[in-house]
Design an enzyme around this catalytic site. Structure first.
Site: not given
Length: 282
Positions: A266, A2-3, A60
């Site tokens: 990432r 979730p962003e 967030k």
DNA sequence: CGTTCAACCTGGGCGC
DNA sequence: TGCGCCCAGGTTGAAC
């Protein structure tokens, strides 16, 4: 995952709890460890009887504001969900806020498969000290163009890595960082201090656009299906991704294969044709 | 100060 | 069919 768009969708999805009174709070029937719930449950008793006055978002995190000034902070991290309906599975249900009235049952649930997220109770003073003192940067949808590039002044980090630093800017995560840089035509390894004013304009504009469009589609539900709305529905923005998780697939603009690189541990996805290289390398 | 990186977890996908 | 391995990303805090 979730962003900002996913958390904002969660926030909107539970907005109907405003005005409700808290009947009880508790962990769910499962006997799992009390992962991520602080403080200990007995100290949550002070919220019973309180009325919910607002549901907000800080980066967030979903923030439920009570009439007492206390705040319940839901931080989903990777796999957390805030729900008003039955969760995807019962085994990872972590926390429940009962908002039922005699006429209408209603429960706010926190579900988290990996358990990396948290639910916290804070006084308004604790909340201010934690979130309003520079530890969380300005929201990606609230920041002006001028303040935006100012947050990155003197920064030598690659733009993709810097965008993920929540102290500079709150809300952008790994997925939308790749997407917005594609739309802006900026190579992800470009150092911040090597970007032109025109490129900053474009990054700011495309960042807003991609976040707002993703909110309109209720966020991105990836192939693992973890992210759901507050009503346990899949989001729709995954169908609009241009580069994220599309390594070796043709770019939708030019046909070149999308590339995947690793930055700061990432994945970063980009189109080598559409996203111009840093000037130093040209 | 900047930056790197392990740790926190589970489950899906992969190779063998 | 099953086992072991790797990977997914948000955040923190320790290490360099």
């Amino acid at each position: 995952m979730p962003e900002l768009p996913e958390v904002e969708t969660m926030r909107r999805g539970i907005a109907s709890i405003v005005g409700r009174k808290i009947v009880s709070v508790g962990r769910l029937p499962c006997e799992r460890r009390p992962i991520g719930v602080t403080p200990e449950l007995d100290r949550w008793r002070r919220v019973v009887g309180c009325v919910i006055t607002a549901v907000e978002r800080v980066g967030k995190r979903v923030v439920v504001v009570l009439a007492s000034g206390d705040r319940m902070i839901f931080e989903p991290r990777m796999t957390g969900l805030v729900l008003l309906v039955d969760p995807p599975t019962t085994d990872h249900l972590r926390f429940c806020v009962d908002l039922s009235t005699p006429r209408q049952p209603l429960q706010l649930l926190y579900w988290d498969r990996r358990g990396l997220g948290s639910v916290r109770l804070m006084t308004d003073a604790e909340f201010a000290a934690t979130f309003l003192t520079g530890k969380v940067g300005p929201d990606a949808l609230a920041i002006s163009r001028r303040d935006f590039s100012g947050r990155f002044a003197g920064c030598r980090q690659p733009i993709k890595v810097a965008l993920l630093d929540q102290r500079r800017l709150a809300g952008v995560g790994n997925l939308y960082a790749s997407e917005l840089l594609f739309l802006a035509g900026v190579h992800p390894t470009t150092p911040c201090d090597g970007l032109t004013a025109e490129q900053w304009d474009e990054i700011h504009r495309r960042m807003r656009k991609v976040l707002l469009t993703a909110i309109r589609h209720e966020g991105s539900t990836l192939s693992d299906g973890t992210y759901r709305t507050a009503l346990n529905q899949a989001g729709g923005y995954q169908n609009h991704h241009r580069v994220y998780d599309r390594a070796a697939l043709p770019c939708s603009t030019c046909g070149q294969p999308i590339e995947r690189i690793v930055q700061a541990q990432r994945s970063t996805f980009f189109c080598p044709q559409c996203q111009s290289l840093p000037r130093e390398e040209n």
